[in-house]
Motif scaffolding. Structure first.
Motif, short mmCIF file in Angstrom:
data_model
loop_
_atom_site.label_atom_id
_atom_site.label_comp_id
_atom_site.label_asym_id
_atom_site.label_seq_id
_atom_site.Cartn_x
_atom_site.Cartn_y
_atom_site.Cartn_z
N GLU A 141 41.77 45.94 42.88
CA GLU A 141 42.70 44.90 43.31
C GLU A 141 42.63 44.68 44.82
O GLU A 141 43.01 43.62 45.32
N LYS B 53 38.45 41.19 42.82
CA LYS B 53 39.73 40.72 42.30
C LYS B 53 39.73 39.25 41.86
O LYS B 53 40.58 38.84 41.07
N SER B 54 38.76 38.50 42.32
CA SER B 54 38.68 37.08 41.92
C SER B 54 37.86 36.88 40.65
O SER B 54 37.78 35.76 40.12
N LYS B 55 37.26 37.93 40.16
CA LYS B 55 36.41 37.82 38.96
C LYS B 55 37.26 37.67 37.70
O LYS B 55 38.44 38.06 37.69
N PRO B 56 36.70 37.14 36.60
CA PRO B 56 37.43 37.02 35.33
C PRO B 56 37.82 38.40 34.80
O PRO B 56 37.17 39.41 35.11
N ASP B 57 38.85 38.45 33.98
CA ASP B 57 39.34 39.72 33.44
C ASP B 57 38.26 40.46 32.66
O ASP B 57 38.17 41.69 32.73
N LYS C 50 36.05 42.16 35.06
CA LYS C 50 36.76 43.31 35.66
C LYS C 50 36.76 44.50 34.70
O LYS C 50 36.61 45.65 35.12
N GLU D 31 38.03 42.34 47.68
CA GLU D 31 37.98 40.89 47.66
C GLU D 31 36.88 40.35 46.73
O GLU D 31 37.04 39.29 46.12
N LYS D 32 35.78 41.09 46.59
CA LYS D 32 34.67 40.62 45.76
C LYS D 32 34.96 40.78 44.27
O LYS D 32 34.36 40.10 43.44
#
Length: 277
Positions: free
Chosen positions: A207, A213-217, A220, A210-211
């Motif tokens: 979380e 946390k913007s990715k799809p679930d 992740k 930065e690289k």
């Protein structure tokens, strides 16, 4: 009766007690040497009992193999000075002798009593902390190792062949255990609570990345799975890179040795032994 300096000296040499304690004991027993020795021992044992709450963070691990048995003994004491004392070491060897001679499989009073005389004379808290007997199955070998500090040791049983190459590998595995101190032997040994805790840690780290946390679930989740898989490989013995071949895991090296001797090998009892743990 008058107590001579020679009597006090003889009693001190026999018991290790202080000069004044020896003189007092001889006085109380009217110069009876044997009675004075007994009195000092009784007082000494009482002192040992009073010291029993003092921390024992030092000590020594002993391992001995004979026929199809490996015996582990752990003695603990208060100071490194005593742990290195030859008489303390001799107590451990004597306890080993008694275990093999009488078939003990756990701490018994007769074994613990081996330490009493030395504990009385040194006025230090010490005890027999562990006795463990490990059976070596037929067609298996045992590797053992004690680190130079005598506080770290290991035992590894490899089943499937008694070939010399397998014996060497079993000992190398013990050295691996002492060097890398894995938390678990294999992944099935890892509690789910530990895995859940690690997942929470990795999620929190992700979380803050930065690289990531913007990715799809879904992405992740795959990253999380990868982190857990890598972590477990680092803390589980059979998945770690082998100490003598960092290109292969311990389990891969086991298979390689098995092929070399024409046998299917598997690990039996594998133990990392840490003093006081």
């Amino acid at each position: 009766m008058a107590i001579t300096a020679a009597q006090v000296k003889d009693l001190r040499e026999k018991t290790g007690a202080g000069m004044m304690d020896c003189k007092k004991a001889l006085t109380e027993t009217n110069g009876d040497f044997d009675a004075a020795e007994k009195l000092l021992k009784e007082k000494g044992l009482a002192a040992v009992a009073k010291r029993a709450e003092r921390a024992t963070k030092e000590g020594r691990i002993f391992i001995r193999q004979d026929a199809n048995k490996v015996v582990v003994v752990e003695l603990v004491c208060e100071t490194d000075f005593v742990a290195k004392n030859q008489e303390f070491i001799s107590c451990g060897e004597k306890i080993m002798d008694e275990i093999f001679a009488k078939g003990y499989t756990k701490v018994e009073k007769e074994l613990s009593d081996v330490l009493l005389d030395f504990a009385t004379r040194t006025r230090e808290n010490m005890s027999l902390n562990k006795v463990q007997v490990i059976e070596i199955p037929a067609g298996a070998v045992a590797g053992t190792y004690i680190h130079s500090d005598f506080k770290t040791a290991a035992v590894t049983i490899v089943k499937g062949s008694a070939d010399e190459k397998v014996k060497e590998f079993a000992r190398d595995c013990c050295m691996h255990l002492a060097a890398f101190t894995p938390a678990y032997i294999k992944q099935t040994d890892v509690p789910q609570s530990y895995i859940d805790e690690q997942k929470d840690i990795f999620k929190a780290q992700m979380e803050n990345d930065e690289k990531i946390k913007s990715k799809p679930d879904a992405a992740k989740e795959k990253i999380l799975e990868g982190k857990i898989k890598k972590h477990l490989a680092e803390v589980c013995f059979v998945d770690q890179m082998f100490v003598k071949d960092d290109k292969k895991s311990v389990s891969a090296k086991l298979d390689e040795i098995g092929k070399a001797v024409g046998a299917t090998l598997e690990f039996g009892d594998v133990q990392l032994l840490l003093l006081g743990k």
